[in-house]
Design a protein around this motif. Structure first.
Motif, short mmCIF file in Angstrom:
data_model
loop_
_atom_site.label_atom_id
_atom_site.label_comp_id
_atom_site.label_asym_id
_atom_site.label_seq_id
_atom_site.Cartn_x
_atom_site.Cartn_y
_atom_site.Cartn_z
N ASN A 62 0.82 -1.21 0.00
CA ASN A 62 0.00 0.00 0.00
C ASN A 62 0.85 1.26 0.00
OD1 ASN A 62 -1.71 2.23 1.40
ND2 ASN A 62 -3.20 0.70 0.78
N VAL A 63 1.83 1.32 0.91
CA VAL A 63 2.66 2.52 0.99
C VAL A 63 3.59 2.64 -0.21
CG1 VAL A 63 2.56 2.56 3.52
CG2 VAL A 63 4.47 1.42 2.40
N THR A 64 4.04 1.50 -0.77
CA THR A 64 4.94 1.55 -1.91
C THR A 64 4.25 2.14 -3.13
OG1 THR A 64 6.19 -0.38 -1.13
CG2 THR A 64 6.40 0.18 -3.46
N PHE A 65 3.05 1.65 -3.45
CA PHE A 65 2.32 2.20 -4.58
C PHE A 65 1.78 3.59 -4.26
CE2 PHE A 65 2.41 -2.09 -6.28
CZ PHE A 65 2.51 -1.86 -7.64
N GLY A 66 1.48 3.83 -2.99
CA GLY A 66 1.06 5.17 -2.59
C GLY A 66 2.17 6.18 -2.80
N ASN A 67 3.41 5.77 -2.51
CA ASN A 67 4.56 6.66 -2.69
C ASN A 67 5.04 6.69 -4.14
OD1 ASN A 67 4.73 7.50 -0.02
ND2 ASN A 67 6.00 5.77 0.59
N ALA A 68 4.50 5.81 -4.99
CA ALA A 68 4.89 5.83 -6.40
C ALA A 68 4.56 7.17 -7.03
CB ALA A 68 4.19 4.69 -7.15
N THR A 69 3.41 7.72 -6.66
CA THR A 69 3.02 9.04 -7.18
C THR A 69 4.04 10.09 -6.77
OG1 THR A 69 0.71 8.39 -6.90
CG2 THR A 69 1.14 10.72 -7.27
N PHE A 167 19.55 3.36 2.91
CA PHE A 167 18.97 2.34 2.04
C PHE A 167 19.17 0.94 2.61
CE2 PHE A 167 19.10 -0.64 -1.53
CZ PHE A 167 17.93 -0.33 -2.19
N VAL A 168 20.40 0.64 3.04
CA VAL A 168 20.70 -0.69 3.61
C VAL A 168 19.89 -0.92 4.89
CG1 VAL A 168 22.51 -2.10 4.69
CG2 VAL A 168 23.00 -0.84 2.58
N ALA A 172 17.06 -3.83 5.83
CA ALA A 172 17.12 -4.64 7.05
C ALA A 172 15.81 -4.54 7.83
CB ALA A 172 18.29 -4.19 7.92
N SER A 173 15.21 -3.34 7.83
CA SER A 173 13.95 -3.16 8.54
C SER A 173 12.83 -3.97 7.89
CB SER A 173 13.56 -1.67 8.58
OG SER A 173 13.07 -1.23 7.34
N LEU A 174 12.86 -4.09 6.57
CA LEU A 174 11.87 -4.91 5.87
C LEU A 174 12.00 -6.37 6.28
CD1 LEU A 174 11.79 -3.52 2.21
CD2 LEU A 174 10.23 -3.03 4.10
N TYR A 175 13.25 -6.83 6.38
CA TYR A 175 13.47 -8.22 6.80
C TYR A 175 12.95 -8.45 8.21
CZ TYR A 175 15.87 -12.50 8.15
OH TYR A 175 16.15 -13.78 8.61
N ILE A 274 2.93 5.53 9.35
CA ILE A 274 4.32 5.44 9.79
C ILE A 274 5.17 4.76 8.72
CG2 ILE A 274 5.89 4.52 11.53
CD1 ILE A 274 4.16 6.66 12.66
N GLY A 275 4.62 3.67 8.13
CA GLY A 275 5.37 2.96 7.10
C GLY A 275 5.68 3.84 5.91
N SER A 276 4.75 4.71 5.54
CA SER A 276 4.98 5.61 4.42
C SER A 276 6.09 6.61 4.75
CB SER A 276 3.69 6.36 4.09
OG SER A 276 3.87 7.22 2.99
N SER A 277 6.09 7.16 5.96
CA SER A 277 7.12 8.11 6.37
C SER A 277 8.50 7.46 6.37
CB SER A 277 6.81 8.65 7.77
OG SER A 277 5.63 9.40 7.76
N ILE A 278 8.57 6.24 6.90
CA ILE A 278 9.85 5.52 6.95
C ILE A 278 10.34 5.23 5.54
CG2 ILE A 278 10.95 3.34 7.60
CD1 ILE A 278 9.20 3.34 10.10
N GLN A 279 9.43 4.81 4.66
CA GLN A 279 9.83 4.49 3.30
C GLN A 279 10.31 5.73 2.55
OE1 GLN A 279 7.08 3.29 -0.07
NE2 GLN A 279 7.96 1.29 0.41
N VAL A 280 9.64 6.85 2.75
CA VAL A 280 10.07 8.10 2.10
C VAL A 280 11.46 8.50 2.57
CG1 VAL A 280 9.65 10.59 1.98
CG2 VAL A 280 7.76 9.00 1.65
N ALA A 281 11.68 8.45 3.89
CA ALA A 281 12.95 8.92 4.45
C ALA A 281 14.12 7.98 4.18
CB ALA A 281 12.80 9.13 5.96
N LEU A 282 13.87 6.67 4.26
CA LEU A 282 14.98 5.70 4.19
C LEU A 282 15.11 5.01 2.84
CD1 LEU A 282 14.72 3.99 7.70
CD2 LEU A 282 15.90 6.08 7.05
N PHE A 283 14.09 5.11 2.00
CA PHE A 283 14.16 4.46 0.69
C PHE A 283 14.03 5.46 -0.45
CE2 PHE A 283 11.95 2.42 -2.92
CZ PHE A 283 12.92 1.50 -3.28
N LEU A 284 13.00 6.30 -0.38
CA LEU A 284 12.76 7.25 -1.47
C LEU A 284 13.88 8.29 -1.57
CD1 LEU A 284 10.60 7.80 -3.62
CD2 LEU A 284 9.56 9.45 -2.06
#
Length: 349
Positions: A62-69, A167-168, A172-175, A274-284
């Protein structure tokens, strides 16, 4: 919701406006309205996949495709060298999810259920990840302002290094979230998932690809019209990036989080916000840094003082509430109030 179906008319309207009038106020408005229903379709399709995959995997999708935009909008802004808009958009997305979306989720859920509880172990892990994001943005700012004569080349290398670490850590957080913590949850209660047919999954994947492609087109039109909006209304590009763009690109995802809280599925609301914020900061952020260097429009992790302070204080505020493992409507109201204060500050910035 029916209103989103009606808004689909703005997809062809925005194209017509763009070809007839080019970059204009009408182009900006129609493309923004066109992105809203497309984001809603993405949210609905990922929500359907969640029923097959469970809350953790479903929340990630959900957050991945949400952040795709957001990713697409940021990429077009980088190509147009609007790096200040990109950084503002990143700041706005994180702050909005932490304060406004989660605040409204706690508020609406608390009004109906008085007090809601959620996974405290995962809250601690997510709280730590958010603090890492703050460190990743704060240290480069301190490094730069403490050494005013620092060369741009050094700042670029620092940004690549910080991006790689973030990124790394996100991988690790996903795992931890999807494997270790998910297995621990399964030991305490059996999780039942639907078994989707191959045709169903392929159909949903095709629709997601198609809608995401349409978002890419609309994002290109939207970003091209930003400078017109700045000049016509004398609005700071930072305010556009921090407040306007995140609301446009995340409206459907945000409504999903608030609805889930109302249905007493607060863990899912938290996974989204929270997941969206973490993904934006640490992945995007690392991804945008890497891509910007590849296309020779290098972006660094130097955020200005107001942006870093807003993110840091938002993380501090949410951790005070979040780490308790429970929420109520008044705490949600306080988070919303904090967001409004930050929004007012950026308007006058």
């Amino acid at each position: 919701m029916k209103i989103f179906k009606y808004l689909l008319i703005f997809v062809p309207v925005s194209w017509g406006t763009y070809f007839l009038r080019g970059n204009s106020l009408g182009t900006f408005i129609t493309s923004a309205l066109a992105i809203v229903p497309l984001a809603f379709i993405i949210s609905r399709k990922t929500d359907r996949l969640r029923s097959y995959l469970g809350s953790s995997w479903g929340g990630l999708i959900n957050v991945t495709f949400g952040n795709a935009t957001e990713l697409i909008i940021s990429l077009y802004a980088i190509i147009d060298r609007l790096l200040n808009v990109v950084k503002a958009n990143i700041t706005g997305s994180i702050v909005m999810n932490l304060l406004l979306v989660l605040g409204l989720s706690f508020f609406t859920g608390g009004l109906k259920h008085r007090k809601q509880t959620f996974d405290k172990v995962l809250a601690i892990a997510n709280g730590t990840m958010l603090m890492l994001a703050v460190i990743g943005m704060l240290i480069p700012a301190i490094f730069y302002f403490a050494s005013p004569n620092i060369k741009t080349l050094v700042l670029g290398k620092l940004s690549l290094g910080v991006g790689a670490v973030l990124f790394v850590t996100y991988m690790a957080s996903l795992y931890y979230t999807l494997v270790i913590h998910e297995n621990e949850k399964k030991e305490s209660h059996r999780q039942i998932k639907k078994s989707p047919g191959r045709g169903s999954v392929m159909r949903e994947a095709f629709i997601l690809f198609l809608v995401t492609s349409l978002v890419a087109v609309e994002a290109n039109i939207l970003v091209g019209s930003i400078t017109i909006i700045q000049k016509k209304f004398n609005i700071s590009p930072v305010f556009i990036g921090v407040i306007i763009l995140p609301i446009i690109s995340n409206v459907a995802e945000n409504l999903t989080a608030i609805t889930m809280a109302r249905e007493n599925k607060i863990d899912l609301s938290i996974n989204i916000a929270i997941g969206s914020s973490i993904q934006v900061a640490l992945f995007l952020v690392p991804l945008l840094i890497f891509i910007s260097h590849l296309i020779n429009h290098p972006m660094n992790v130097l955020f200005n003082l107001l942006e870093v302070s807003s993110i840091g204080l938002s993380v501090l505020a949410i951790n005070i509430v979040y780490l308790q493992g429970e929420s109520n409507w008044f705490e949600g109201l306080q988070l919303c109030a904090a967001y409004l204060i930050i929004a007012i500050a950026f308007y006058f910035a």
